[in-house]
Scaffold this active site. Sequence first.
Site, mmCIF file in Angstrom:
data_model
loop_
_atom_site.group_PDB
_atom_site.id
_atom_site.type_symbol
_atom_site.label_atom_id
_atom_site.label_comp_id
_atom_site.label_asym_id
_atom_site.label_seq_id
_atom_site.Cartn_x
_atom_site.Cartn_y
_atom_site.Cartn_z
ATOM 1 N N CYS A 1 4.750 -0.258 2.811
ATOM 2 C CA CYS A 1 5.243 -1.605 3.114
ATOM 3 C C CYS A 1 6.538 -1.607 3.925
ATOM 4 O O CYS A 1 6.694 -2.414 4.850
ATOM 5 C CB CYS A 1 5.399 -2.422 1.839
ATOM 6 S SG CYS A 1 6.551 -1.743 0.624
ATOM 7 N N ASP B 1 0.805 -1.218 0.000
ATOM 8 C CA ASP B 1 0.000 0.000 0.000
ATOM 9 C C ASP B 1 0.839 1.270 0.000
ATOM 10 O O ASP B 1 0.338 2.356 0.279
ATOM 11 C CB ASP B 1 -0.937 0.001 1.210
ATOM 12 C CG ASP B 1 -0.180 -0.089 2.531
ATOM 13 O OD1 ASP B 1 1.076 -0.154 2.499
ATOM 14 O OD2 ASP B 1 -0.837 -0.102 3.594
ATOM 15 N N HIS C 1 8.954 -4.263 -3.410
ATOM 16 C CA HIS C 1 8.108 -4.416 -2.219
ATOM 17 C C HIS C 1 8.965 -4.934 -1.071
ATOM 18 O O HIS C 1 9.953 -5.635 -1.276
ATOM 19 C CB HIS C 1 6.983 -5.414 -2.527
ATOM 20 C CG HIS C 1 6.082 -5.690 -1.369
ATOM 21 N ND1 HIS C 1 5.205 -4.754 -0.872
ATOM 22 C CD2 HIS C 1 5.930 -6.803 -0.595
ATOM 23 C CE1 HIS C 1 4.537 -5.278 0.145
ATOM 24 N NE2 HIS C 1 4.964 -6.514 0.337
#
Length: 288
Positions: free
Chosen positions: A152, A149, A268
């Site tokens: 992270c 989002d 990520h």
Amino acid sequence: MDDPKSEQQRILRRHQRERQELQAQIRSLKNSVPKTDKTKRKQLLQDVARMEAEMAQKHRQELEKFQDDSSIESVVEDLAKMNLENRPPRSSKAHRKRERMESEERERQESIFQAEMSEHLAGFKREEEEKLAAILGARGLEMKAIPADGHCMYRAIQDQLVFSVSVEMLRCRTASYMKKHVDEFLPFFSNPETSDSFGYDDFMIYCDNIVRTTAWGGQLELRALSHVLKTPIEVIQADSPTLIIGEEYVKKPIILVYLRYAYSLGEHYNSVTPLEAGAAGGVLPRLL
């Protein structure tokens, strides 16, 4: 100065132009790499995924800065209006037919390439996860999923702290530390579009956006957090040595997992958890 709506329209037009330019660049790259050269083809797919993810993230962050009270319907109207403004003058039936056929062929080739890219990226993701599982398993750890989002990195840090602290507080403390130590961070920042070095005001705006937006955090933000927590931070990667930040501290490290192919939007961070309960501990960090 333009009103917010005019500014939003300007940004949307620029984003549309940048997406078109990127697709033209991608088509040129595709044509330059033989389909039989699997090594170069793999690198091409990685580069394309990275470029598209970087542009998507950049556009999202820019729009966040200029959001106003306009409804989604008004944005759709702006896009429709732009399409009308950019519509070419009427041409002959034969010319329109030729253009339609060329457009359909481009779309067909693009569809083939996107399918190929999706297949390869799925393979890259599996390979990355397998490598990370082996690295973590050797340390008695496994990956713990964190939502993608924009927060992270901060959520992965939060997950490993024994005290309660919000993501918002971690962002605030990160930005505050960077503002207080400008000389330590400013030399590493530049404008991604022009490559010009950041000035002091640019850097202050960047730090403000750490707090105000969902701007993705990276190595420099981790350096700041390491100082804030007085704790080393290790970043485990599939194809690179583990990155250790804050080696001067002696507390039990916070361990993050960095993934390149986990999500379509790009890089990520995930957290880790022990494979077995009762893993050996150490001196845990506290927010200073």
